[in-house]
Design an enzyme around this catalytic site. Structure first.
Site, PDB file in Angstrom:
ATOM      1  N   GLY A  82      -4.853 -51.466  65.122  1.00 15.06           N
ATOM      2  CA  GLY A  82      -5.206 -50.802  63.873  1.00 15.06           C
ATOM      3  C   GLY A  82      -6.718 -50.731  63.707  1.00 15.06           C
ATOM      4  O   GLY A  82      -7.388 -49.893  64.317  1.00 15.06           O
ATOM      5  N   GLY A  83      -7.272 -51.645  62.903  1.00 13.58           N
ATOM      6  CA  GLY A  83      -8.689 -51.604  62.533  1.00 13.58           C
ATOM      7  C   GLY A  83      -9.641 -51.426  63.711  1.00 13.58           C
ATOM      8  O   GLY A  83     -10.576 -50.615  63.647  1.00 13.58           O
ATOM      9  N   SER A 126      -4.078 -57.537  64.247  1.00 13.31           N
ATOM     10  CA  SER A 126      -5.420 -58.100  64.393  1.00 13.31           C
ATOM     11  C   SER A 126      -5.851 -58.254  65.852  1.00 13.31           C
ATOM     12  O   SER A 126      -6.491 -59.248  66.213  1.00 13.31           O
ATOM     13  CB  SER A 126      -5.526 -59.434  63.640  1.00 13.31           C
ATOM     14  OG  SER A 126      -5.312 -59.230  62.255  1.00 13.31           O
ATOM     15  N   GLY A 140      -3.822 -56.579  59.794  1.00 13.49           N
ATOM     16  CA  GLY A 140      -4.964 -56.370  58.899  1.00 13.49           C
ATOM     17  C   GLY A 140      -5.453 -57.642  58.237  1.00 13.49           C
ATOM     18  O   GLY A 140      -6.242 -57.602  57.303  1.00 13.49           O
ATOM     19  N   GLU A 166       4.994 -56.326  65.890  1.00 19.46           N
ATOM     20  CA  GLU A 166       3.885 -56.467  64.941  1.00 19.46           C
ATOM     21  C   GLU A 166       4.297 -57.424  63.826  1.00 19.46           C
ATOM     22  O   GLU A 166       4.948 -57.007  62.852  1.00 19.46           O
ATOM     23  CB  GLU A 166       3.531 -55.108  64.322  1.00 19.46           C
ATOM     24  CG  GLU A 166       3.035 -54.089  65.328  1.00 19.46           C
ATOM     25  CD  GLU A 166       2.068 -53.089  64.687  1.00 19.46           C
ATOM     26  OE1 GLU A 166       1.031 -52.843  65.290  1.00 19.46           O
ATOM     27  OE2 GLU A 166       2.350 -52.587  63.586  1.00 19.46           O
ATOM     28  N   GLU A 206       4.385 -50.872  57.520  1.00 16.50           N
ATOM     29  CA  GLU A 206       3.870 -50.264  56.278  1.00 16.50           C
ATOM     30  C   GLU A 206       4.808 -49.166  55.776  1.00 16.50           C
ATOM     31  O   GLU A 206       4.880 -48.905  54.577  1.00 16.50           O
ATOM     32  CB  GLU A 206       2.432 -49.757  56.510  1.00 16.50           C
ATOM     33  CG  GLU A 206       1.468 -50.936  56.613  1.00 16.50           C
ATOM     34  CD  GLU A 206       0.259 -50.718  57.502  1.00 16.50           C
ATOM     35  OE1 GLU A 206      -0.053 -49.562  57.836  1.00 16.50           O
ATOM     36  OE2 GLU A 206      -0.369 -51.733  57.882  1.00 16.50           O
ATOM     37  N   ASN A 238      -3.808 -46.944  66.225  1.00 12.25           N
ATOM     38  CA  ASN A 238      -3.166 -46.434  65.008  1.00 12.25           C
ATOM     39  C   ASN A 238      -4.254 -46.363  63.941  1.00 12.25           C
ATOM     40  O   ASN A 238      -4.646 -47.393  63.386  1.00 12.25           O
ATOM     41  CB  ASN A 238      -2.029 -47.379  64.591  1.00 12.25           C
ATOM     42  CG  ASN A 238      -1.412 -46.981  63.258  1.00 12.25           C
ATOM     43  OD1 ASN A 238      -1.705 -45.913  62.721  1.00 12.25           O
ATOM     44  ND2 ASN A 238      -0.556 -47.840  62.722  1.00 12.25           N
ATOM     45  N   TRP A 239      -4.735 -45.151  63.695  1.00 13.43           N
ATOM     46  CA  TRP A 239      -5.842 -44.998  62.746  1.00 13.43           C
ATOM     47  C   TRP A 239      -5.397 -45.243  61.298  1.00 13.43           C
ATOM     48  O   TRP A 239      -6.233 -45.372  60.406  1.00 13.43           O
ATOM     49  CB  TRP A 239      -6.432 -43.585  62.839  1.00 13.43           C
ATOM     50  CG  TRP A 239      -7.264 -43.339  64.054  1.00 13.43           C
ATOM     51  CD1 TRP A 239      -7.512 -44.198  65.087  1.00 13.43           C
ATOM     52  CD2 TRP A 239      -7.977 -42.133  64.370  1.00 13.43           C
ATOM     53  NE1 TRP A 239      -8.327 -43.607  66.017  1.00 13.43           N
ATOM     54  CE2 TRP A 239      -8.628 -42.332  65.609  1.00 13.43           C
ATOM     55  CE3 TRP A 239      -8.120 -40.895  63.732  1.00 13.43           C
ATOM     56  CZ2 TRP A 239      -9.410 -41.346  66.206  1.00 13.43           C
ATOM     57  CZ3 TRP A 239      -8.904 -39.921  64.328  1.00 13.43           C
ATOM     58  CH2 TRP A 239      -9.547 -40.145  65.553  1.00 13.43           C
ATOM     59  N   HIS A 244       6.962 -48.409  61.429  1.00  9.96           N
ATOM     60  CA  HIS A 244       5.830 -49.313  61.183  1.00  9.96           C
ATOM     61  C   HIS A 244       6.126 -50.125  59.920  1.00  9.96           C
ATOM     62  O   HIS A 244       6.730 -49.614  58.971  1.00  9.96           O
ATOM     63  CB  HIS A 244       4.539 -48.502  61.017  1.00  9.96           C
ATOM     64  CG  HIS A 244       3.329 -49.387  61.048  1.00  9.96           C
ATOM     65  ND1 HIS A 244       2.933 -50.116  59.956  1.00  9.96           N
ATOM     66  CD2 HIS A 244       2.462 -49.691  62.049  1.00  9.96           C
ATOM     67  CE1 HIS A 244       1.858 -50.833  60.292  1.00  9.96           C
ATOM     68  NE2 HIS A 244       1.549 -50.591  61.555  1.00  9.96           N
TER      69      HIS A 244
HETATM   70  P1  13P Z   1      -4.614 -54.265  62.610  1.00 10.26           P
HETATM   71  O1  13P Z   1      -4.997 -54.191  64.081  1.00 10.26           O
HETATM   72  O2  13P Z   1      -5.619 -53.633  61.712  1.00 10.26           O
HETATM   73  O3  13P Z   1      -4.203 -55.651  62.223  1.00 10.26           O
HETATM   74  O4  13P Z   1      -3.295 -53.347  62.449  1.00 10.26           O
HETATM   75  C1  13P Z   1      -2.222 -53.541  63.305  1.00 10.26           C
HETATM   76  C2  13P Z   1      -1.264 -52.436  63.116  1.00 10.26           C
HETATM   77  O5  13P Z   1      -0.559 -52.380  62.113  1.00 10.26           O
HETATM   78  C3  13P Z   1      -1.196 -51.385  64.142  1.00 10.26           C
HETATM   79  O6  13P Z   1      -0.119 -50.541  63.946  1.00 10.26           O
END
Ligand code: 13P
Length: 246
Positions: free
Chosen positions: A229-230, A208, A173, A167, A97, A9-10, A95
């Site tokens: 994510g990251g 993470s 993050g 998640e 977010e 997930n960029w 998600h």
């Molecule tokens: P991180 O891997 O950056 O913690 O993000 C997880 C995420 O929200 C993937 O959708």
């Protein structure tokens, strides 16, 4: 047998130049016939660029969100049929977010899930608790409610065609991943909530995930892959995670 699945997930990252380098490196580093299924979920604007690099590379792609509406006067929105038109196979729905910054309710997430299935996309349905909810022992109730809303709208057959990502919001993050045992406890619970077809549904962990904690997570019986994510912005890391899942 559930095929391992690792999804990048960029989020709101990238540029045409950065994407080009990242995608070229991914294609170069990915072993042929890797057992893990790989997916990239890019910002809407870059999906077409992603598709040009990934078509015929055994890496699927998708979007990070979609509209609940089919088409029409919804300025700024992107429909499921547009995603299909671009060749998307997957779409992330719910998600944290989106839930947190855009006020997406359990019902809206359920309706988006239905709209994605009806268009022929595979939804990646995100669930998870906040730190406050975990600390007040509310984790399983929160997740049960999030899942129940989706199940009511799409039924067992819809769930059986979906992917679910656990998640925990406090792990996203932050560098603070859930331990393998913490994640497995919730994954086992989720599978139990899914009903008769739950044994076939792929359950991903997100929060993470890095190459150095991935293997411990993937050893757990109910963790079938990751939503990353990251670390998905670094080709070498992403491929290492994919290999750990295989
Ligand atoms: P991180 O891997 O950056 O913690 O993000 C997880 C995420 O929200 C993937 O959708």
């Amino acid at each position: 047998m559930r095929r391992p699945l690792v999804i990048g997930n960029w989020k709101m990252n990238g540029s045409r130049q950065d994407n080009k380098s990242l995608l070229e490196e991914l294609v170069f580093l990915k072993p042929t016939n890797i057992q893990t299924e790989l997916v990239i979920c890019a910002p809407f604007l870059y999906i077409e660029q992603v598709s040009r690099h990934l078509v015929e590379q055994q890496i699927s792609f998708g979007a990070q969100d979609m509209s609940v509406h089919l088409n029409g006067a919804y300025t700024g929105e992107i429909s499921a049929s547009m995603l299909i038109d671009l060749g998307c196979r997957y779409v992330i729905v719910g998600h944290s977010e989106r839930r947190q910054y855009h006020g997406e309710s359990n019902l809206l997430v359920a309706q988006k899930t239905l709209a994605s299935l009806q268009a022929g996309l595979i939804p990646i349905i995100c669930v998870g608790e906040t730190l406050e909810q975990r600390e007040s022992a509310g984790t399983l109730d929160v997740i049960a409610d999030q899942l129940a809303a989706v199940k009511t709208v799409v039924g067992d057959s819809g769930i059986s065609r979906s992917v679910i990502a656990y998640e925990p919001v406090w792990a996203i993050g932050t560098g603070l991943s859930a331990t393998p045992d913490q994640a497995q406890d919730v994954h086992r619970f989720i599978r139990g909530q899914l009903g008769a077809t739950g044994g076939n549904v792929r359950l991903l962990y997100g929060g993470s995930v890095k190459s150095d904690n991935a293997a411990g997570l993937f050893e757990q019986p109910d963790i079938d892959g990751a939503l990353v994510g990251g670390a998905s912005l670094v080709a070498r890391e992403f491929i290492k995670i994919a290999l750990a899942a295989a």
